[in-house]
Design an enzyme around this catalytic site. Structure first.
Site, PDB file in Angstrom:
ATOM      1  N   ASP A  33       0.829  -1.208   0.000  1.00  0.00           N
ATOM      2  CA  ASP A  33       0.000   0.000   0.000  1.00  0.00           C
ATOM      3  C   ASP A  33       0.869   1.266   0.000  1.00  0.00           C
ATOM      4  O   ASP A  33       1.961   1.264   0.569  1.00  0.00           O
ATOM      5  CB  ASP A  33      -0.908  -0.028   1.239  1.00  0.00           C
ATOM      6  CG  ASP A  33      -2.042   0.969   1.136  1.00  0.00           C
ATOM      7  OD1 ASP A  33      -2.318   1.451   0.008  1.00  0.00           O
ATOM      8  OD2 ASP A  33      -2.665   1.273   2.166  1.00  0.00           O
ATOM      9  N   HIS A  50       2.538   3.457  -8.947  1.00  0.00           N
ATOM     10  CA  HIS A  50       2.386   2.014  -9.227  1.00  0.00           C
ATOM     11  C   HIS A  50       3.602   1.492  -9.981  1.00  0.00           C
ATOM     12  O   HIS A  50       4.078   0.391  -9.735  1.00  0.00           O
ATOM     13  CB  HIS A  50       1.108   1.759 -10.029  1.00  0.00           C
ATOM     14  CG  HIS A  50      -0.145   2.119  -9.279  1.00  0.00           C
ATOM     15  ND1 HIS A  50      -0.384   1.699  -7.992  1.00  0.00           N
ATOM     16  CD2 HIS A  50      -1.228   2.862  -9.632  1.00  0.00           C
ATOM     17  CE1 HIS A  50      -1.560   2.165  -7.580  1.00  0.00           C
ATOM     18  NE2 HIS A  50      -2.084   2.875  -8.559  1.00  0.00           N
ATOM     19  N   LEU A 144      11.260 -20.244  -4.759  1.00  0.00           N
ATOM     20  CA  LEU A 144      10.177 -19.403  -4.219  1.00  0.00           C
ATOM     21  C   LEU A 144       8.920 -19.480  -5.082  1.00  0.00           C
ATOM     22  O   LEU A 144       9.001 -19.365  -6.313  1.00  0.00           O
ATOM     23  CB  LEU A 144      10.654 -17.941  -4.170  1.00  0.00           C
ATOM     24  CG  LEU A 144       9.581 -16.919  -3.775  1.00  0.00           C
ATOM     25  CD1 LEU A 144       9.325 -16.948  -2.282  1.00  0.00           C
ATOM     26  CD2 LEU A 144       9.976 -15.512  -4.208  1.00  0.00           C
TER      27      LEU A 144
HETATM   28  C1  FPP Z   1      -2.039   0.116  -3.358  1.00  0.00           C
HETATM   29  O1  FPP Z   1      -1.584   1.438  -3.271  1.00  0.00           O
HETATM   30  C2  FPP Z   1      -1.464  -0.531  -4.512  1.00  0.00           C
HETATM   31  C3  FPP Z   1      -2.170  -1.098  -5.528  1.00  0.00           C
HETATM   32  C4  FPP Z   1      -3.623  -1.161  -5.562  1.00  0.00           C
HETATM   33  C5  FPP Z   1      -1.481  -1.659  -6.689  1.00  0.00           C
HETATM   34  C6  FPP Z   1      -0.307  -2.509  -6.300  1.00  0.00           C
HETATM   35  C7  FPP Z   1       0.438  -2.886  -7.498  1.00  0.00           C
HETATM   36  C8  FPP Z   1       1.781  -2.883  -7.577  1.00  0.00           C
HETATM   37  C9  FPP Z   1       2.698  -2.501  -6.489  1.00  0.00           C
HETATM   38  C10 FPP Z   1       2.399  -3.353  -8.809  1.00  0.00           C
HETATM   39  C11 FPP Z   1       2.605  -4.820  -8.664  1.00  0.00           C
HETATM   40  C12 FPP Z   1       2.894  -5.430  -9.910  1.00  0.00           C
HETATM   41  C13 FPP Z   1       3.172  -6.733 -10.065  1.00  0.00           C
HETATM   42  C14 FPP Z   1       3.415  -7.206 -11.387  1.00  0.00           C
HETATM   43  C15 FPP Z   1       3.212  -7.730  -8.978  1.00  0.00           C
HETATM   44  P1  FPP Z   1      -2.632   2.613  -3.402  1.00  0.00           P
HETATM   45  O2  FPP Z   1      -2.796   2.938  -4.825  1.00  0.00           O
HETATM   46  O3  FPP Z   1      -3.915   2.261  -2.700  1.00  0.00           O
HETATM   47  O4  FPP Z   1      -1.859   3.742  -2.618  1.00  0.00           O
HETATM   48  P2  FPP Z   1      -2.507   4.889  -1.737  1.00  0.00           P
HETATM   49  O5  FPP Z   1      -3.118   4.223  -0.531  1.00  0.00           O
HETATM   50  O6  FPP Z   1      -1.316   5.712  -1.382  1.00  0.00           O
HETATM   51  O7  FPP Z   1      -3.491   5.627  -2.590  1.00  0.00           O
END
Ligand code: FPP
Length: 253
Positions: A33, A50, A144
């Protein structure tokens, strides 16, 4: 046996990181997050957060490999994330393909096996095909296991499992009298996997957000305010180190 040495030296160089060998978690689940906030703080669009989050994924997968973690489950896109603007959804759902196009060879050379947990049916073709290709290419790897939780929601998973289970009971493939927790677990997306030992959530919130509700019954939780794009191997090892100090009693004394 690992030596009891400081976690990292005062220079904080990457080479000095300490990878414990005993009492490490077999299965680590992560709620990644804070991508949006990371981008917002820099005056960038959420997608930039992201994208940076993908770089963190690579670092943490490599760290998990070095720690000999057996399963790493990453919450990438939840059922609830469909409520986000379409442009952001499209961007997130393209990330698995981009990530795999660049890093699949490295994952293969690290003996990583890719799996997906979640409802694959309603994902765009480009997402489904990319992850299916990676699943097929890594099926024989025995290092893994990296679970990408995609279009995942725990309540949906439990309901889906119950429907399949009831169908099997109605078809006399399963006996209601003999049904136990182990059999029920076999209907979940995580069938055959041990439950997570450690859950890490970055980004400061302290909630489960519909992630692995059944599987986390006895999991140790570790929360950090660090936003996912800023999360490093060092913090990952801190979480592992704290886990190693915890006494797990599973309801006993
Ligand atoms: C939450 O942060 C994150 C997500 C909903 C997307 C997570 C995806 C990635 C880290 C990319 C992963 C990719 C692969 C291929 C595994 P948020 O957007 O809710 O952040 P915020 O709370 O600050 O708004």
């Amino acid at each position: 046996m690992s030596m009891k040495i400081p976690f990292f030296n005062n220079k904080h160089s990457e080479e000095s990181l300490y990878y414990p060998e005993d009492n490490t978690p077999n299965h680590i689940a992560i709620i990644m997050d804070g991508n949006g906030r990371w981008a917002g703080k820099r005056g960038m669009v959420r997608a930039a957060g992201h994208k940076e989050g993908v770089s963190t994924v690579v670092k943490i997968v490599n760290a998990a490999v070095k720690c000999k973690v057996k399963v790493l489950t990453l919450y990438t896109f939840s059922k609830e994330n469909w409520k986000r603007p379409k442009t952001e959804i499209d961007f997130i759902l393209r990330l698995p393909k981009e990530f795999l196009q660049i890093y699949l060879p490295e994952l293969i050379s690290n003996n990583v096996r890719i799996e997906v947990i979640g409802d694959m049916e309603n994902l765009p073709t480009y997402t489904r095909e990319a992850v299916q290709y990676a699943i097929d290419r890594t099926v024989d790897n025995d290092g893994l296991q990296m679970n990408i939780a995609l279009n995942y929601g725990s309540r949906h998973e439990i309901l889906h499992a119950m429907k399949e289970m009831i169908t099997d009971i109605n078809n006399a493939k399963l006996s209601l009298d003999e049904l136990d927790e182990r059999q029920f677990s076999g209907y979940l997306y995580t069938a055959g996997m041990k439950d997570p030992d450690l859950l890490i959530r970055t980004g400061g919130e302290k909630r489960l957000s519909n992630f692995l509700l059944w599987q986390l019954a006895y999991t140790e939780f570790w929360f950090t305010d660090v936003l996912w794009p800023d999360f490093t191997e060092k913090e990952f090892l801190l979480a592992v180190e704290e886990y190693r100090k915890r006494k797990r009693r599973f309801g006993g004394i």
